[in-house]
Design a protein around this motif. Sequence first.
Motif, mmCIF file in Angstrom:
data_model
loop_
_atom_site.group_PDB
_atom_site.id
_atom_site.type_symbol
_atom_site.label_atom_id
_atom_site.label_comp_id
_atom_site.label_asym_id
_atom_site.label_seq_id
_atom_site.Cartn_x
_atom_site.Cartn_y
_atom_site.Cartn_z
ATOM 1 N N GLY A 65 -3.617 4.117 -2.264
ATOM 2 C CA GLY A 65 -2.856 4.275 -1.037
ATOM 3 C C GLY A 65 -3.446 5.407 -0.231
ATOM 4 N N GLY A 66 -2.580 6.150 0.465
ATOM 5 C CA GLY A 66 -3.062 7.275 1.250
ATOM 6 C C GLY A 66 -1.950 7.883 2.066
ATOM 7 N N THR A 104 5.237 6.979 -2.692
ATOM 8 C CA THR A 104 6.411 6.211 -2.285
ATOM 9 C C THR A 104 5.983 4.921 -1.609
ATOM 10 O OG1 THR A 104 8.478 6.272 -1.010
ATOM 11 C CG2 THR A 104 6.596 7.383 -0.043
ATOM 12 N N LYS A 105 6.833 3.912 -1.689
ATOM 13 C CA LYS A 105 6.595 2.684 -0.932
ATOM 14 C C LYS A 105 7.908 1.932 -0.753
ATOM 15 C CE LYS A 105 5.216 -0.475 -4.684
ATOM 16 N NZ LYS A 105 4.143 -1.386 -5.155
ATOM 17 N N ILE A 106 7.901 1.063 0.230
ATOM 18 C CA ILE A 106 9.049 0.218 0.531
ATOM 19 C C ILE A 106 9.129 -0.908 -0.498
ATOM 20 C CG2 ILE A 106 10.074 -1.320 2.260
ATOM 21 C CD1 ILE A 106 10.026 1.572 3.175
ATOM 22 N N THR A 107 10.361 -1.280 -0.876
ATOM 23 C CA THR A 107 10.581 -2.407 -1.778
ATOM 24 C C THR A 107 11.475 -3.433 -1.088
ATOM 25 O OG1 THR A 107 12.564 -1.446 -2.777
ATOM 26 C CG2 THR A 107 10.439 -0.853 -3.771
ATOM 27 N N ILE A 123 0.846 -1.201 0.000
ATOM 28 C CA ILE A 123 0.000 0.000 0.000
ATOM 29 C C ILE A 123 0.879 1.247 0.000
ATOM 30 C CG2 ILE A 123 -1.903 1.189 1.113
ATOM 31 C CD1 ILE A 123 -2.600 -1.406 2.545
ATOM 32 N N PRO A 124 0.893 2.009 -1.086
ATOM 33 C CA PRO A 124 1.776 3.173 -1.162
ATOM 34 C C PRO A 124 1.319 4.345 -0.304
ATOM 35 C CG PRO A 124 0.479 2.975 -3.171
ATOM 36 C CD PRO A 124 0.200 1.752 -2.358
#
Length: 258
Positions: A66-67, A215-218, A36-37
């Motif tokens: 996302g949010g 943005t999001k974690i990878t 979820i970004p």
Amino acid sequence: MNNLNLLFRRRIGIQEYEVITFEKLDKVLEKTAKAIPFENLCIMENRSTEITKERIMSKILEQNEGGLCYELNAILYLFLKENNFSSTLIRAVVYDHMKQQWSVTGNTHVANLLTFDGQVYLVDTGFGGNLPLKPVPLNGKTVESKTGEFRVVQTDSEHGDYILYMKLKHKDEDWKIGYAFRSNEGFHDITNLNEVQKIIIEHPGSAFNKKPLITKITDKGNIILTDSSFTEWKDGKMIKEEIDEKRFSKLRKGYFNL
């Protein structure tokens, strides 16, 4: 199993009937961060709506968007409650390292406090690329994850009685302040978050009403997309690409499915 519990599990990739114990929260938080970004597209596209349980469920779990922190940690709070955790929402004041001051928008960061076996933990899935990915105890103990080191220290300040400190992997050599919060001002009614959303949308000092941010974690770091650049952190190395509107739309869909 109710709809929220089921849809959240499907969104982040957890089996329908897997029992979520405290020891499994690390996995829940990492999967949530990757699935979820953190993004402000609703604000930038003028389609923000009143915050209710039903609307957050619709946005994040049915429309697969996302949010921002007040949405991401609200849906996490609801999921934690459905899985029998004792959790409350809190508001916090982020430290602005660019300006070397506390955020001018005040206590507009939202996170969770979770109590387990007599210990209170900070649980946050809405802090962009600064996520601990694990519950952080409010006893000063350092928690380490793939994103770095984190600790919550009891510190009296104008903004609360605790401060989250962080040392991000590959980015920070020294500890720095994340945010301050009041541990005794938790709440359970997510409609209270409408006040936070209003400030974020309208305040001239808000970082989230100026330009799109996703943005999001990878697995190997994190990715950050704005209307002018795409940045990928992979194993401590940064690759940054300047982009135009057409490229933004393509990356938005390709990397974040938005």
